[in-house]
Motif scaffolding. Structure first.
Motif, PDB file in Angstrom:
ATOM      1  N   ASP A  25       0.831  -1.204   0.000  1.00 35.37           N
ATOM      2  CA  ASP A  25       0.000   0.000   0.000  1.00 35.37           C
ATOM      3  C   ASP A  25       0.865   1.254   0.000  1.00 35.37           C
ATOM      4  OD1 ASP A  25      -2.635   1.011  -0.015  1.00 35.37           O
ATOM      5  OD2 ASP A  25      -2.542   1.406   2.142  1.00 35.37           O
ATOM      6  N   ILE A  26       1.926   1.229   0.778  1.00 31.68           N
ATOM      7  CA  ILE A  26       2.849   2.366   0.825  1.00 31.68           C
ATOM      8  C   ILE A  26       3.533   2.540  -0.535  1.00 31.68           C
ATOM      9  CG2 ILE A  26       5.074   3.093   1.794  1.00 31.68           C
ATOM     10  CD1 ILE A  26       3.927   2.208   4.540  1.00 31.68           C
ATOM     11  N   GLY A  27       3.880   1.446  -1.183  1.00 34.00           N
ATOM     12  CA  GLY A  27       4.466   1.527  -2.523  1.00 34.00           C
ATOM     13  C   GLY A  27       3.507   2.184  -3.508  1.00 34.00           C
ATOM     14  N   TYR A  28       2.241   1.800  -3.451  1.00 30.60           N
ATOM     15  CA  TYR A  28       1.238   2.429  -4.321  1.00 30.60           C
ATOM     16  C   TYR A  28       1.088   3.909  -3.975  1.00 30.60           C
ATOM     17  CZ  TYR A  28      -0.140  -2.354  -5.525  1.00 30.60           C
ATOM     18  OH  TYR A  28      -0.150  -3.659  -5.936  1.00 30.60           O
ATOM     19  N   GLY A  29       1.169   4.219  -2.678  1.00 34.86           N
ATOM     20  CA  GLY A  29       1.062   5.617  -2.245  1.00 34.86           C
ATOM     21  C   GLY A  29       2.197   6.464  -2.770  1.00 34.86           C
ATOM     22  N   PHE A  30       3.422   5.926  -2.727  1.00 36.40           N
ATOM     23  CA  PHE A  30       4.571   6.645  -3.291  1.00 36.40           C
ATOM     24  C   PHE A  30       4.325   6.918  -4.781  1.00 36.40           C
ATOM     25  CE2 PHE A  30       7.631   4.703   0.023  1.00 36.40           C
ATOM     26  CZ  PHE A  30       7.617   5.843   0.784  1.00 36.40           C
ATOM     27  N   ASP A  31       3.849   5.896  -5.492  1.00 35.21           N
ATOM     28  CA  ASP A  31       3.573   6.050  -6.923  1.00 35.21           C
ATOM     29  C   ASP A  31       2.506   7.112  -7.175  1.00 35.21           C
ATOM     30  OD1 ASP A  31       5.427   4.053  -7.457  1.00 35.21           O
ATOM     31  OD2 ASP A  31       3.918   2.487  -7.763  1.00 35.21           O
ATOM     32  N   ALA A  32       1.467   7.132  -6.339  1.00 36.54           N
ATOM     33  CA  ALA A  32       0.380   8.104  -6.516  1.00 36.54           C
ATOM     34  C   ALA A  32       0.889   9.535  -6.351  1.00 36.54           C
ATOM     35  CB  ALA A  32      -0.750   7.824  -5.527  1.00 36.54           C
ATOM     36  N   VAL A  33       1.687   9.770  -5.301  1.00 38.01           N
ATOM     37  CA  VAL A  33       2.221  11.120  -5.079  1.00 38.01           C
ATOM     38  C   VAL A  33       3.113  11.528  -6.249  1.00 38.01           C
ATOM     39  CG1 VAL A  33       3.627  12.609  -3.595  1.00 38.01           C
ATOM     40  CG2 VAL A  33       2.091  10.928  -2.558  1.00 38.01           C
ATOM     41  N   GLN A  34       3.979  10.629  -6.670  1.00 42.79           N
ATOM     42  CA  GLN A  34       4.869  10.953  -7.787  1.00 42.79           C
ATOM     43  C   GLN A  34       4.078  11.238  -9.059  1.00 42.79           C
ATOM     44  OE1 GLN A  34       7.792   7.706  -7.761  1.00 42.79           O
ATOM     45  NE2 GLN A  34       9.293   9.285  -7.283  1.00 42.79           N
ATOM     46  N   GLY A  35       3.021  10.485  -9.293  1.00 48.05           N
ATOM     47  CA  GLY A  35       2.186  10.720 -10.464  1.00 48.05           C
ATOM     48  C   GLY A  35       1.521  12.081 -10.422  1.00 48.05           C
ATOM     49  N   THR A  36       1.017  12.455  -9.255  1.00 48.46           N
ATOM     50  CA  THR A  36       0.382  13.767  -9.102  1.00 48.46           C
ATOM     51  C   THR A  36       1.404  14.874  -9.317  1.00 48.46           C
ATOM     52  OG1 THR A  36      -1.329  12.907  -7.637  1.00 48.46           O
ATOM     53  CG2 THR A  36      -0.870  15.266  -7.500  1.00 48.46           C
ATOM     54  N   ILE A  37       2.586  14.727  -8.727  1.00 51.87           N
ATOM     55  CA  ILE A  37       3.637  15.734  -8.903  1.00 51.87           C
ATOM     56  C   ILE A  37       4.030  15.850 -10.373  1.00 51.87           C
ATOM     57  CG2 ILE A  37       6.076  16.241  -8.432  1.00 51.87           C
ATOM     58  CD1 ILE A  37       5.568  15.257  -5.552  1.00 51.87           C
ATOM     59  N   GLN A  38       4.157  14.724 -11.043  1.00 51.75           N
ATOM     60  CA  GLN A  38       4.527  14.744 -12.460  1.00 51.75           C
ATOM     61  C   GLN A  38       3.463  15.474 -13.281  1.00 51.75           C
ATOM     62  OE1 GLN A  38       5.076  10.865 -14.200  1.00 51.75           O
ATOM     63  NE2 GLN A  38       5.915  11.700 -16.077  1.00 51.75           N
ATOM     64  N   ARG A  39       2.201  15.234 -12.991  1.00 53.39           N
ATOM     65  CA  ARG A  39       1.126  15.904 -13.733  1.00 53.39           C
ATOM     66  C   ARG A  39       1.132  17.409 -13.464  1.00 53.39           C
ATOM     67  NH1 ARG A  39      -4.380  12.899 -12.982  1.00 53.39           N
ATOM     68  NH2 ARG A  39      -4.947  14.275 -14.708  1.00 53.39           N
ATOM     69  N   ILE A  40       1.413  17.796 -12.229  1.00 56.99           N
ATOM     70  CA  ILE A  40       1.492  19.221 -11.890  1.00 56.99           C
ATOM     71  C   ILE A  40       2.655  19.861 -12.655  1.00 56.99           C
ATOM     72  CG2 ILE A  40       2.021  20.871 -10.050  1.00 56.99           C
ATOM     73  CD1 ILE A  40       0.494  18.916  -8.125  1.00 56.99           C
ATOM     74  N   ARG A  41       3.798  19.201 -12.645  1.00 56.86           N
ATOM     75  CA  ARG A  41       4.987  19.735 -13.325  1.00 56.86           C
ATOM     76  C   ARG A  41       4.772  19.869 -14.836  1.00 56.86           C
ATOM     77  NH1 ARG A  41       9.617  19.860 -10.336  1.00 56.86           N
ATOM     78  NH2 ARG A  41       9.799  18.459  -8.568  1.00 56.86           N
ATOM     79  N   GLN A  42       4.071  18.912 -15.415  1.00 56.30           N
ATOM     80  CA  GLN A  42       3.843  18.928 -16.862  1.00 56.30           C
ATOM     81  C   GLN A  42       2.808  19.970 -17.262  1.00 56.30           C
ATOM     82  OE1 GLN A  42       2.726  14.855 -17.591  1.00 56.30           O
ATOM     83  NE2 GLN A  42       4.827  14.197 -17.872  1.00 56.30           N
ATOM     84  N   GLY A  43       2.164  20.559 -16.266  1.00 57.35           N
ATOM     85  CA  GLY A  43       1.166  21.569 -16.567  1.00 57.35           C
ATOM     86  C   GLY A  43      -0.162  20.996 -16.997  1.00 57.35           C
TER      87      GLY A  43
END
Length: 168
Positions: free
Chosen positions: A62-80
């Motif tokens: 679950d923590i692994g999925y959580g890390f992936d979720a945060v990184q995905g959100t950050i990547q989407r924010i960065r990409q605009g």
């Protein structure tokens, strides 16, 4: 649709996102080792049938999925990407990761209760790595709180109702 981060300079936003990602990368590295050890626990007779092993293993995943979720959100924010409620997503992902971390230690302690002394070294290594995971998750959450200021708590309070829905 515009970004939720209007009024925040992109360099400031990126500095916070960089710091959150750096903390998560350290936590992910510890999680990878813990995951390997946890899988190995299934081969140890004194731990194999421990009542906490499956919940502990699930919490690590679950923590692994959580890390992936945060990184995905950050990547989407960065990409605009024009995603609605991007601040809410960031808070939700980080806070959900915090909730998952709260389950780590009790499940671990239940899993290793009664472990044979010959595996105490692995138990202690896992305990140390679990603390590192928790430390990095807490750091990422504190950075998110600093980044969003008072808005963090208002968003988190709204998310709380959604997080209360049990996962299937």
């Amino acid at each position: 649709m515009s970004s939720d981060f209007v009024g925040i300079h992109s360099y400031q936003r990126n500095d916070y996102l960089d710091a959150i990602e750096a903390a998560l990368k350290k936590g992910m590295a510890a999680k990878e080792v813990v995951c390997s050890i946890t899988t190995g626990f299934r081969r140890i007779p004194s731990i194999r049938v421990a009542p906490g092993l499956n919940p502990y293993h699930a919490t690590v995943a679950d923590i692994g999925y959580g890390f992936d979720a945060v990184q995905g959100t950050i990547q989407r924010i960065r990409q605009g990407d024009l995603i609605p409620l991007e601040k809410e997503m960031l808070v939700f992902d980080l806070d959900t990761l915090r909730i998952s971390e709260k389950q780590l230690s009790p499940n671990f302690e239940l899993a290793v209760q009664g472990a044979d002394p010959s595996v105490f070294y692995l138990v202690e290594q896992s305990r140390y790595l679990n603390r590192q995971i928790a430390k990095m998750i807490k750091r990422a959450n504190k950075l998110g709180q600093s980044f969003l200021g008072p808005e963090w708590e208002a968003i988190r309070a709204k998310n709380e109702k959604i997080q209360a829905i049990p996962r299937l």
